[in-house]
Design an enzyme around this catalytic site. Structure first.
Site, PDB file in Angstrom:
ATOM      1  N   CYS A  74     -18.745  12.424  64.242  1.00  0.00           N
ATOM      2  CA  CYS A  74     -19.773  11.470  64.687  1.00  0.00           C
ATOM      3  C   CYS A  74     -19.137  10.082  64.712  1.00  0.00           C
ATOM      4  O   CYS A  74     -18.727   9.566  63.666  1.00  0.00           O
ATOM      5  CB  CYS A  74     -20.954  11.504  63.728  1.00  0.00           C
ATOM      6  N   CYS A 124     -33.739   3.542  61.008  1.00  0.00           N
ATOM      7  CA  CYS A 124     -32.276   3.672  61.008  1.00  0.00           C
ATOM      8  C   CYS A 124     -31.609   2.557  60.204  1.00  0.00           C
ATOM      9  O   CYS A 124     -31.892   1.380  60.424  1.00  0.00           O
ATOM     10  CB  CYS A 124     -31.775   3.623  62.450  1.00  0.00           C
ATOM     11  N   CYS A 135     -25.798  -2.904  65.485  1.00  0.00           N
ATOM     12  CA  CYS A 135     -26.421  -2.343  66.688  1.00  0.00           C
ATOM     13  C   CYS A 135     -27.240  -3.388  67.434  1.00  0.00           C
ATOM     14  O   CYS A 135     -27.828  -4.281  66.821  1.00  0.00           O
ATOM     15  CB  CYS A 135     -27.348  -1.176  66.315  1.00  0.00           C
ATOM     16  N   CYS A 195     -34.034   0.106  65.570  1.00  0.00           N
ATOM     17  CA  CYS A 195     -34.935   1.221  65.267  1.00  0.00           C
ATOM     18  C   CYS A 195     -35.274   1.167  63.777  1.00  0.00           C
ATOM     19  O   CYS A 195     -34.379   1.040  62.937  1.00  0.00           O
ATOM     20  CB  CYS A 195     -34.275   2.545  65.628  1.00  0.00           C
ATOM     21  N   CYS A 235     -27.500  11.446  58.961  1.00  0.00           N
ATOM     22  CA  CYS A 235     -28.022  10.756  60.148  1.00  0.00           C
ATOM     23  C   CYS A 235     -28.902   9.567  59.742  1.00  0.00           C
ATOM     24  O   CYS A 235     -29.779   9.698  58.903  1.00  0.00           O
ATOM     25  CB  CYS A 235     -28.853  11.709  60.985  1.00  0.00           C
ATOM     26  N   GLU A 265     -18.383   2.986  60.442  1.00  0.00           N
ATOM     27  CA  GLU A 265     -18.274   4.267  59.733  1.00  0.00           C
ATOM     28  C   GLU A 265     -18.140   5.419  60.734  1.00  0.00           C
ATOM     29  O   GLU A 265     -18.676   5.360  61.842  1.00  0.00           O
ATOM     30  CB  GLU A 265     -19.497   4.458  58.834  1.00  0.00           C
TER      31      GLU A 265
END
Ligand code: SF4
Length: 409
Positions: A129, A143, A136, A140, A370, A116
């Protein structure tokens, strides 16, 4: 005067021609790599440098994708280029526009994987962004991307390609034969804060940013690019010396105990190591402050004591702090702090002399805020060699672990 992005219909799939496997994609090659590729394709050595400049400008300054349109090149040379190369970008699968103007693109890359990209228009600036990994490496816990296992790193072409496809959508390429109608850039800033940990894909991110900063093409100033890391300590210094962009750190906690939970890489590089690397950051100065990102999680990391510890941790570092009200996602184990709590936290930082703007959540209605990014590409039981083969990418390095090597996770 603010340049307003053109409004076009929502979720518009844009069919693109599929990459030709036997043709090398010029997008993502650095100048030396393009130089070598043009020579390998038959360009006389003494012309190669000039040809690189010409082709570079067509691709990155004018946004041209068809060799036939490169009119300052001889017809037979254009034919040679078309015979050996392609100019391919990731495919836009869908595009959503939020009520606040934020745009989210779901893009497909080689192998059918998806990432994305988010565009955030603001008064006098526009921030893109971009992502550096599918899924990933890290997990985290606040997230959404962290719940998606790493599928693979993006190539330099797939990273810079995100900027180019957003420029397509925003109509930001100069129109042939016409003076630019408005000098204001719609994409004035690029942040590596999308999916993935950029420093775990260092070389591709570096090459993509060097292409983006190149004065003959997209020509975005290094000070308009921010790379956000969760704290891959060994690569932090290289960001300054090999990329030169601004640095942001996903801090989110003020003790090792809490950061081990929220940002698990902290177990490998705890706060003392992280801050030692930041204090030694080659580009540290008042005009190039490090941005500390701090997500506000209700009753987790938002106390006055946390705020005071944060001030202590960053003491002596030219810094600014971005407070990020937590953006919830399906199944998220946290809640956003109350506004009064966020305000009180910001006041403590402000009184200590730190600009600490509270980031306005953008694009929440399209899950573009975010920490909300996640693509449907799930890592199947395939290993990274199979994934690379499927995507037609070079095989990743085989890691031969020394029999006496310590077990680090
Ligand atoms: S915050 Fe960044 S490093 Fe952490 S899981 Fe999300 S994308 Fe990865």
């Amino acid at each position: 005067m603010t340049a307003t992005p053109p409004i076009t219909p929502e979720a518009m799939p844009i069919p693109r021609k599929l990459p030709q496997a036997d043709h090398k994609n010029l997008v993502g090659l650095t100048r030396p790599q393009m130089h070598d590729a043009l020579i390998a394709a038959g360009t006389p050595e003494k012309q190669a440098r000039m040809r690189v400049n010409q082709v570079w400008q067509w691709i990155y300054h004018k946004g041209v994708r068809d060799f036939g349109a490169m009119t300052n090149l001889a017809k037979d040379y254009r034919a040679l280029l078309a015979e050996h190369f392609t100019i391919d970008l990731p495919e836009v699968v869908s595009r959503h526009v939020s009520a606040d103007g934020t745009r989210k693109y779901l893009v497909r890359i080689a192998g059918g994987h998806e990432v994305e990209v988010v565009y955030i228009p603001e008064e006098g600036r526009g921030t893109l962004c971009i992502s550096s990994q599918v899924g990933c490496t890290l997990t985290c816990t606040f997230c959404h991307t962290g719940t998606q296992r790493l599928v693979r790193n993006l190539t330099a072409g797939e990273i810079v390609g995100q900027i180019m496809l957003a420029r397509d959508d925003l109509g930001e390429w100069p129109e042939p034969g016409r003076a630019p109608k408005d000098e204001t850039r719609l994409i004035s800033n690029v942040v590596l804060m999308g999916m993935g940990e950029p420093l775990y894909n260092f070389e591709a991110v570096r090459d993509a940013m060097q292409i983006t900063m190149d004065g003959e093409g997209i020509s975005l100033s290094r000070r308009r690019i921010t790379l956000s890391t969760s704290g891959v300590v060994p690569e932090i210094g290289r960001t300054a010396t090999e990329i030169g962009c601004l640095l942001a750190v996903s801090l989110h906690a003020t003790t090792d105990e809490m950061r081990n939970k929220l940002v698990p890489i902290n177990r490998k590089y705890p706060l003392d190591q992280l801050f030692a690397a930041l204090r030694a950051y080659p580009k540290l100065s008042n005009s190039e402050r490090i941005t500390f990102e701090y997500v506000m999680l209700k009753d987790v990391n938002d106390s006055d004591a946390d705020a005071r510890r944060l001030v202590k941790l960053i003491q002596g570092i030219p810094a600014k702090i971005n407070l990020i009200p937590f953006n919830e996602w399906p199944g998220a184990p946290y809640e956003r702090s109350d506004w009064a709590r966020i305000q009180a936290f910001a006041d403590i930082l402000y009184k200590a002399g730190y600009a600490s703007p509270i980031r306005t959540p953008r694009g929440e209605d399209i899950m573009a805020a975010c920490g909300q990014l996640k693509s449907a590409t799930e890592r199947s039981r395939k290993n990274r060699f199979e994934i690379a083969a499927e995507a037609g990418l070079p095989q990743p390095e085989r890691i031969v672990r020394r029999p006496d090597a310590p077990d680090v996770h």
